[in-house]
Enzyme design. Structure first.
Site, PDB file in Angstrom:
ATOM      1  N   ARG A  52      39.918  78.074  23.115  1.00  0.00           N
ATOM      2  CA  ARG A  52      41.368  78.073  23.387  1.00  0.00           C
ATOM      3  C   ARG A  52      41.873  76.655  23.584  1.00  0.00           C
ATOM      4  NH1 ARG A  52      43.605  81.644  28.282  1.00  0.00           N
ATOM      5  NH2 ARG A  52      42.614  79.996  29.488  1.00  0.00           N
ATOM      6  N   ARG A 100      57.589  54.638  26.678  1.00  0.00           N
ATOM      7  CA  ARG A 100      58.273  55.924  26.595  1.00  0.00           C
ATOM      8  C   ARG A 100      59.059  56.080  25.298  1.00  0.00           C
ATOM      9  NH1 ARG A 100      62.838  58.688  27.404  1.00  0.00           N
ATOM     10  NH2 ARG A 100      62.623  60.800  28.269  1.00  0.00           N
ATOM     11  N   HIS A 102      59.795  59.628  22.536  1.00  0.00           N
ATOM     12  CA  HIS A 102      59.399  61.014  22.288  1.00  0.00           C
ATOM     13  C   HIS A 102      58.356  61.119  21.171  1.00  0.00           C
ATOM     14  CE1 HIS A 102      62.947  61.542  24.693  1.00  0.00           C
ATOM     15  NE2 HIS A 102      62.775  62.858  24.727  1.00  0.00           N
ATOM     16  N   LYS A 147      48.454  76.450  25.807  1.00  0.00           N
ATOM     17  CA  LYS A 147      48.272  76.267  27.258  1.00  0.00           C
ATOM     18  C   LYS A 147      48.689  74.841  27.591  1.00  0.00           C
ATOM     19  CE  LYS A 147      45.131  77.870  30.891  1.00  0.00           C
ATOM     20  NZ  LYS A 147      46.078  78.674  31.666  1.00  0.00           N
ATOM     21  N   LEU A 203      50.327  83.825  26.461  1.00  0.00           N
ATOM     22  CA  LEU A 203      49.088  83.060  26.457  1.00  0.00           C
ATOM     23  C   LEU A 203      47.935  84.034  26.172  1.00  0.00           C
ATOM     24  CD1 LEU A 203      48.021  80.117  27.141  1.00  0.00           C
ATOM     25  CD2 LEU A 203      46.983  81.282  29.081  1.00  0.00           C
TER      26      LEU A 203
HETATM   27  C1  LIG Z   1      51.153  82.215  31.306  1.00  0.00           C
HETATM   28  C2  LIG Z   1      49.764  82.729  31.484  1.00  0.00           C
HETATM   29  N1  LIG Z   1      49.438  83.898  30.928  1.00  0.00           N
HETATM   30  C3  LIG Z   1      48.200  84.424  31.074  1.00  0.00           C
HETATM   31  C4  LIG Z   1      47.219  83.765  31.805  1.00  0.00           C
HETATM   32  C5  LIG Z   1      45.852  84.377  31.960  1.00  0.00           C
HETATM   33  O1  LIG Z   1      44.882  83.659  31.222  1.00  0.00           O
HETATM   34  P1  LIG Z   1      43.350  83.658  31.658  1.00  0.00           P
HETATM   35  O2  LIG Z   1      42.916  85.080  31.697  1.00  0.00           O
HETATM   36  O3  LIG Z   1      42.672  82.890  30.582  1.00  0.00           O
HETATM   37  O4  LIG Z   1      43.277  82.992  32.992  1.00  0.00           O
HETATM   38  C6  LIG Z   1      47.518  82.538  32.387  1.00  0.00           C
HETATM   39  C7  LIG Z   1      46.493  81.821  33.157  1.00  0.00           C
HETATM   40  O5  LIG Z   1      46.720  80.821  33.794  1.00  0.00           O
HETATM   41  C8  LIG Z   1      48.819  81.995  32.219  1.00  0.00           C
HETATM   42  O6  LIG Z   1      49.159  80.806  32.774  1.00  0.00           O
END
Ligand SMILES: Cc1ncc(COP(=O)(O)O)c(C=O)c1O
Length: 286
Positions: A52, A100, A102, A147, A203
């Site tokens: 991931r 700085r 973007h 993430k 996520l």
């Molecule tokens: C927005 C979000 N969704 C889902 C999850 C769950 O992910 P995991 O099971 O990998 O911790 C997290 C974990 O921090 C998160 O920040």
């Protein structure tokens, strides 16, 4: 005693670690991260966390600064240097330090930061009674699969929950369930486990995958599909899942009981399976 952290090649006490103010992680939130649970000093689902991480890095076009074996050694070392059997490793990679602007800098070197603290999973009271959650509109961006350390929206959303006396938000986007501010959300209706699909709006949780694997292993019927608000509100059970929450039942949603208002039967089964699975995996890794 201050915990030991890793910053750009060196281990040091957390209160001695410094990053330059022009780090793009600080200026733009331009970086990605992972949180890896560690049980009995062994990282859980490490390969999946690294996969991931790689997907997040690819999505934001940051080259991975370390090889797989380098990451493994680093995680092992940070765990060994910090106290406790069960820990939560946090790692972050930013695009580095640059004037700085973007647009991406041409020659910045990634900043790599890793820390590890005690893993705090829900106590018996929360497992027994469940937690409160409140619904809210999901107003985050359209790459929630990344993430990213740009977590301002998630912070605002979590605070919304805290202000309402709740543990977490259950977010709805265009009338469908997405996830929590830092957790995935599952529903149970008529004995069927419902999971929102892994797409750009959520996520892809490592725990989410574990839950679906355990559901398959226990022959729990599963539907991975969009879940309309009415099905969320009418669910027999709602669960939160994450690396630190593991699996946790939502007892009330917007102040109204979910199902009986107590963690349901399917949750109890899944929570038990999760604990057994964790112990099995850790024994196998020993
Ligand atoms: C927005 C979000 N969704 C889902 C999850 C769950 O992910 P995991 O099971 O990998 O911790 C997290 C974990 O921090 C998160 O920040």
């Amino acid at each position: 005693m201050s915990e030991i952290v890793y910053l750009n090649g060196e281990f040091m006490p957390a209160d001695e670690a410094r990053i330059p103010v022009l780090d793009r992680g600080f200026i733009f939130g331009d970086g990605v991260y992972e949180v890896i649970p560690v049980y009995s000093q062994r990282p859980f689902r490490l390969v999946e966390h690294f996969q991931r991480l790689q997907r997040s890095l690819d999505a934001v076009r940051i080259a991975n600064p370390l090889s797989g074996p380098e990451w493994v050694r680093l995680i092992e070392e940070i765990v060994a240097r910090n106290p406790g059997e069960d820990q939560s490793v946090y790692l972050q990679v930013t695009r580095g330090v640059a004037k700085r602007d973007h647009a991406f800098p041409k020659d910045a070197k990634q900043t790599v930061f890793v820390m590890s603290g005690p893993l705090s999973t829900p106590g018996p009271d929360k497992i027994e009674h469940g937690v409160a959650a409140v619904t809210t509109t999901d107003y985050r961006w359209l790459r929630c699969d990344v993430k990213s350390v740009s977590l301002l929206a998630n912070c605002l959303l979590r605070q919304h929950a805290v202000d309402a006396g709740a543990e977490e938000v259950v977010m709805l986007r265009d009338g469908y369930l997405s996830e929590g501010s830092s957790s995935n959300v599952f529903a149970v209706r008529n004995g069927v486990l419902l999971a929102p699909p892994k797409n750009h709006l959520v996520l892809p949780g490592i725990t989410y995958d574990v839950i679906l694997e355990l559901a398959a292993a226990t022959r729990l019927p599963v539907e991975v599909r969009e879940i309309p608000e009415a099905e969320v509100r009418g669910a027999d059970e709602l669960w939160l899942t994450s690396s630190t929450k593991e699996v946790l039942a939502i007892a009330t949603l917007d102040g109204k009981p979910v199902g009986s208002g107590r963690p349901g039967e399917v949750f109890r089964m899944m929570h038990g399976e999760f604990q057994i699975f964790k112990r099995k995996v850790m024994r196998a890794a020993a």
